[in-house]
Motif scaffolding. Structure first.
Motif, PDB file in Angstrom:
ATOM      1  N   GLY A   4      33.080  61.069  63.483  1.00  0.00           N
ATOM      2  CA  GLY A   4      31.894  61.865  63.135  1.00  0.00           C
ATOM      3  C   GLY A   4      31.810  63.181  63.880  1.00  0.00           C
ATOM      4  O   GLY A   4      30.752  63.799  63.949  1.00  0.00           O
TER       5      GLY A   4
ATOM      6  N   TYR B 169      32.243  70.473  59.711  1.00  0.00           N
ATOM      7  CA  TYR B 169      32.127  70.983  58.352  1.00  0.00           C
ATOM      8  C   TYR B 169      31.074  72.091  58.355  1.00  0.00           C
ATOM      9  O   TYR B 169      30.324  72.260  59.330  1.00  0.00           O
TER      10      TYR B 169
ATOM     11  N   ALA C 147      28.165  72.555  57.112  1.00  0.00           N
ATOM     12  CA  ALA C 147      26.761  72.219  57.412  1.00  0.00           C
ATOM     13  C   ALA C 147      26.565  71.764  58.854  1.00  0.00           C
ATOM     14  O   ALA C 147      25.428  71.622  59.309  1.00  0.00           O
ATOM     15  N   ASP C 148      27.659  71.519  59.578  1.00  0.00           N
ATOM     16  CA  ASP C 148      27.545  71.069  60.965  1.00  0.00           C
ATOM     17  C   ASP C 148      27.510  72.238  61.949  1.00  0.00           C
ATOM     18  O   ASP C 148      27.220  72.050  63.134  1.00  0.00           O
TER      19      ASP C 148
ATOM     20  N   GLU D 239      26.291  75.434  63.974  1.00  0.00           N
ATOM     21  CA  GLU D 239      24.963  75.892  64.398  1.00  0.00           C
ATOM     22  C   GLU D 239      25.035  77.359  64.793  1.00  0.00           C
ATOM     23  O   GLU D 239      25.981  77.788  65.450  1.00  0.00           O
TER      24      GLU D 239
ATOM     25  N   TYR E   6      13.792  73.180  53.844  1.00  0.00           N
ATOM     26  CA  TYR E   6      12.509  72.803  53.230  1.00  0.00           C
ATOM     27  C   TYR E   6      11.692  74.056  52.936  1.00  0.00           C
ATOM     28  O   TYR E   6      11.130  74.217  51.858  1.00  0.00           O
TER      29      TYR E   6
ATOM     30  N   GLU F 279      32.112  66.933  49.763  1.00  0.00           N
ATOM     31  CA  GLU F 279      31.347  68.003  50.400  1.00  0.00           C
ATOM     32  C   GLU F 279      31.128  69.097  49.355  1.00  0.00           C
ATOM     33  O   GLU F 279      32.091  69.639  48.807  1.00  0.00           O
TER      34      GLU F 279
ATOM     35  N   VAL G 261      36.978  71.305  55.791  1.00  0.00           N
ATOM     36  CA  VAL G 261      36.572  71.342  54.385  1.00  0.00           C
ATOM     37  C   VAL G 261      36.625  69.923  53.818  1.00  0.00           C
ATOM     38  O   VAL G 261      37.650  69.248  53.914  1.00  0.00           O
TER      39      VAL G 261
ATOM     40  N   ARG H 286      22.546  80.893  56.340  1.00  0.00           N
ATOM     41  CA  ARG H 286      23.458  79.869  55.814  1.00  0.00           C
ATOM     42  C   ARG H 286      22.874  79.253  54.558  1.00  0.00           C
ATOM     43  O   ARG H 286      21.659  79.203  54.375  1.00  0.00           O
TER      44      ARG H 286
ATOM     45  N   GLY I 140      27.609  63.571  62.269  1.00  0.00           N
ATOM     46  CA  GLY I 140      28.596  62.697  61.634  1.00  0.00           C
ATOM     47  C   GLY I 140      28.079  62.114  60.324  1.00  0.00           C
ATOM     48  O   GLY I 140      28.856  61.753  59.446  1.00  0.00           O
TER      49      GLY I 140
ATOM     50  N   VAL J 155      27.528  56.776  62.584  1.00  0.00           N
ATOM     51  CA  VAL J 155      28.960  56.722  62.859  1.00  0.00           C
ATOM     52  C   VAL J 155      29.251  57.022  64.334  1.00  0.00           C
ATOM     53  O   VAL J 155      30.222  56.510  64.899  1.00  0.00           O
TER      54      VAL J 155
ATOM     55  N   PHE K 139      35.230  63.582  54.654  1.00  0.00           N
ATOM     56  CA  PHE K 139      33.791  63.806  54.463  1.00  0.00           C
ATOM     57  C   PHE K 139      33.057  62.522  54.080  1.00  0.00           C
ATOM     58  O   PHE K 139      31.933  62.292  54.523  1.00  0.00           O
TER      59      PHE K 139
END
Lengths: 702, 150
Positions: A15, A19, A21-22, A24, A100, A167, A216, A245, B34, B74, B100
């Motif tokens: 984990g 990717y 979306a991870d 920051e 949101y 993804e 990816v 983003r 994760g 995870v 993913f």
């Protein structure tokens, strides 16, 4: 900088992947796109919330345009300004402190549309809606058909489908006003082409754009387009001067990324009494959606489908017309195999149709017509580099115990079970290079692949390439190669991809470029390093101009269709593939197995549908069906290795073969299974609905 | 609104909006990235986490619905860097490519393995039909699970 470390799989499995979306970013806002609910309308007014939204006109992106042979060039505003042409097309960008609030801003945006009537052209530049058109004629079809025993006709349709990486897409962008450089992180297969597209849209020099690719989560072709969202986020961060983003959701992915296939092929095939194919005349019509995708254009699907017709068969005369027709649907782009899927599917269904008409076994008619000499130039002008097509078929027959399969099928039919056997026999073009693109009149895509190898002063080896990893195991392959070429341990090798500043320029990852041009560039760079005795400080870049190569394969599926529910199930699958020299045995097998799963989905389940009013009906994974664990059979996989003379190591690429072979083999098997019912299947997917709609006794009731 | 839950053995307390989904709480507030979002339609299973031991799609559950619950993601599977059996089996069988969908599969499988029940290949195919993988063709995933049941 994106680094594909030795422990990459371990990162992903715990984990700890990164990717899109991870990632920051300090002070980042989340962006949403305001998308058209109408398939065809003029935009009268767009009013996003003040301070948290911009219309297409306010964003100021320059329209992009593509030129190539046979293509009607139409301008594309990445964010629509005057007119929307499909449901899901963006008319504004809005943002908030999180997703949101950004979605609240979508709701708060007022857009007035003036609906346009049906019957007016999608683009004024193409009054007949034909965006792309090409023809080919080897000569000789008329003579062949007048001398023929029969001219057999058939028409087959490949469905509109999605590549569907798990993804979705995603983009982040940040602008440094001191240097003027805009950095764009994007989940893409083609970083350098994305940089080019953004630079064109923004009207700035490419040097002022840096594209970075994080982990990816699958691409399968859909991430080999330059998208409106990539250009829009680069424009937006420069405008509002803070990081932005956008994380695509699945609804957007299904309605407004890029679709694939949606191609019909109508054929007339002249045949001799013994089943010899004498000539082919084909008409290929692809619904390419509302715009030409950038940079592949509306030619992508119809041109590759037409070029793939009757690929592995010795035919003296072939002529075709191929057209890409605009519609008020999502633009059509690449998906694993592109038009080759439709071309091979139509061919292989046609071959079975001919075999039935002439009462010849489907295996025998393929063996009779397979190309026997290699290398060769076909009537369609393809320069086949290598292969053993009879060898593929004979291995398929022995590995599947074909005669025994047919005997047991006859037995099953006596028990009123719907069991079918289908073959998918094909070749495909991989790794298109500069000469291939220039021949098609395409100038936007360089077709080059490149690799840079550096020996650091600590004695580590650094490999940089123009490709972009999306799960294919590039780094593992390069490490294995470098180990063989330079006798260097894997832990001493660092691999970098997906950074337009650090990596050498090239075309990206699609069409099995990794196994063709990219690997060639890596090998050549490694060999230069070897000649320089792997001396610390060595820094070598090799740019390779690939030329199309032709992997090939023969697949066989056994399908049983439930006699009550008409649900088809693949009960056995045998694949013989020839990707030339195998660079990494595990990775080759993984590509084929994964590709076959994708092909089973395309043959049995996957289809985008639109209502008569132009609304998409398949905007969720509850409506767009993808294969699950129970849908995929065990694959009995065998290899032939006829090396290509076109690469130093002899590899030909293997990314698409599984999908191409599976669509043809599985569709033929379903058609064979329901043949005794009088059902004649022509339009994918071969679902229970298609089977029941095709029942002859069902017709009078409707 | 006030929320208290236990995530991977640690208590977390905070104020969250009513509309916040569990997956976003885990990813954005707790930085446990994760857990992946693949569809937000409850189909692909990439966001699967264990809520009081039960596999749940964290895209369909509001954070507030997990008030008082124990969540496993995870990140809990290899707390001290030592891979769990199923993670090690995934690597051995090469059951991931892009990775993913993997966290969701791992959590669905963890629920199965924790139950102590043994399933054959066909049963496993049905039980894992809530997770979608587009890369592997599923075969190595099933191989990895079967090995861990031994």
């Amino acid at each position: 900088m994106p680094r594909l470390g030795l422990e990459n799989s371990r990162l992903l499995i715990t984990g700890n992947g990164s990717y899109l979306a991870d990632l920051e970013f300090e002070g980042c806002v989340d962006v949403c796109f305001v998308r058209s609910p109408f398939p065809n309308a003029e935009i009268a007014r767009v009013r996003p919330p003040v301070g948290s939204g911009l219309s297409g006109a306010e964003l100021g992106i320059r329209p992009l345009q593509l030129e190539s042979r046979g293509l009607v060039s139409v301008p594309w505003d990445p964010i629509a300004i005057h007119r929307v042409r499909y449901v899901g097309e963006s008319v504004a960008v809005v943002w908030g402190k999180d997703r949101y609030e950004a979605e609240d801003a979508v709701d708060a945006t007022e857009v007035d549309y003036d609906r346009l009537p049906d019957g007016i052209p999608v683009h004024p530049e193409a009054p007949d809606d034909v965006l792309f058109s090409t023809t080919f004629d080897s000569g000789g079809f008329e003579e062949a058909s007048s001398a023929a025993h029969a001219v057999i006709e058939g028409s087959f349709k490949a469905a509109r489908q999605s590549a569907l990486p798990i993804e979705c897409r995603g983009v982040a962008a940040s602008h440094d006003s001191a240097s003027g450089v805009t950095t764009v992180w994007t989940s893409t297969q083609i970083p350098h082409l994305v940089r080019k597209g953004i630079a064109l849209g923004l009207g700035v020099d490419e040097d002022l754009i840096r594209v970075l690719v994080p982990h990816v989560g699958g691409g399968f072709g859909v991430k080999a387009q330059v998208f409106a969202e990539e250009i829009a986020l680069a424009a937006l961060t420069r405008r509002i001067n803070r990081p932005v983003r956008w994380i695509e959701d699945r609804w957007e992915n299904l309605v407004a990324s890029a679709h694939a296939h949606d191609t019909g092929v109508t054929m007339r095939v002249a045949v001799a009494r013994d089943g010899t194919f004498l000539g082919v005349d084909a008409d290929v019509v692809a619904d390419v959606g509302a715009y030409s995708v950038w940079p592949f254009s509306a030619s992508l699907e119809p041109a590759t489908a037409a070029a793939s017709l009757f690929g592995p068969y010795a035919i003296r005369a072939i002529k075709y017309r191929a057209r890409g027709i605009a519609s008020h649907r999502c633009p059509v782009g690449a998906h694993r195999g592109v038009g080759i899927n439709a071309g091979v599917y139509a061919t292989e269904r046609m071959v079975d149709t001919i075999a039935h008409e002439l009462n010849i076994d489907p295996f025998d008619i393929r063996r009779l017509n397979a190309i026997r000499t290699m290398p060769c130039t076909t009537a369609a002008g393809r320069e086949l580099d290598s292969g053993d097509y009879l060898g593929l078929l004979d291995r398929l027959a022995s590995a599947s115990a074909y005669q025994e399969l047919r005997r047991s099928q006859r037995q099953s039919r006596q028990e009123h079970r719907l069991v079918g056997v289908g073959i998918g026999f094909f070749n495909e073009h991989s790794g298109s290079g500069p000469s291939d693109y220039r021949r098609r009149g395409v100038t936007t895509i360089s077709g080059e692949d490149s690799a840079r190898v550096v020996v650091t002063h600590e004695g580590r080896l650094q490999i940089y390439t123009s490709a972009a990893e999306a799960g294919q195991g590039h780094a593992e392959t390069y490490r294995a190669l470098a180990g063989r070429e330079l006798d260097i341990a894997p832990e001493m090798i660092d691999v970098f991809e997906g950074d337009t500043d650090a990596c050498p320029k090239g075309t990206g990852t699609f069409a099995s470029r990794g196994g063709v041009g990219v690997i060639e560039a890596v090998v050549q760079a490694l060999r230069k390093v070897a000649q320089l005795d792997i001396a610390p400080g060595t820094d070598v870049t090799h740019v390779h101009e690939a030329k199309q190569l032709y992997p090939s394969g023969a697949h066989l599926a056994v399908v049983e269709v439930d006699a009550d529910t008409f649900v088809p199930r693949v009960v056995r699958y045998v694949a013989i593939e020839d990707c030339g020299t195998i660079l990494h045995a595990d990775i080759v097998d993984e590509q084929v197995r994964g590709g076959i799963a994708n092909g089973v989905g395309c043959a049995l389940l996957e289809e985008h549908r639109y209502s008569a009013e132009g609304q998409i009906l398949t905007a969720s994974l509850l409506d767009y069906l993808v294969p699950l664990v129970a849908d995929i059979p065990h694959v009995e996989l065998h290899h032939l290795t006829n090396p290509s003379p076109g690469t130093t190591l002899g590899s030909k690429g293997v990314g698409e073969a599984g999908t191409i072979g599976a669509i043809a083999a599985v569709s033929n098997a379903v058609a064979d299974a329901v043949f005794p019912l009088g059902v004649r299947l022509t339009a994918l997917p071969y679902s229970p609905t298609r089977i029941s709609d095709g029942m002859p006794e069902a017709l009078p009731d409707r | 609104m006030e929320l208290t839950l236990n995530v991977n053995g640690r208590e977390w307390r905070g104020d969250v909006p009513g509309r916040l989904i569990l997956a976003d709480l885990l990813r954005d507030r707790l930085h446990l990235t994760g857990t992946h979002l693949g569809c937000e339609q409850g189909v692909c299973g990439a966001c699967t986490v264990l809520v009081d031991g039960e596999a749940v799609r964290s895209c369909l559950m509001l954070a507030l619905q997990a008030d008082g619950c124990s969540i496993r993601t995870v990140e809990s599977l290899a707390p001290d860097g030592q891979l769990s059996r199923i993670q090690a089996a995934f690597l051995r069988h090469r059951a991931l490519q892009c990775g993913f969908c993997t966290p969701g599969f791992l959590m669905s499988i963890t629920e199965l393995l924790d139950s102590g029940q043994r399933y054959n290949r066909e049963e496993l195919a049905e039980m894992l039909s809530g997770n979608v993988c587009r890369c592997t063709g599923y075969e190595p995933i099933l191989d990895a699970v079967l090995e861990c049941q031994d």
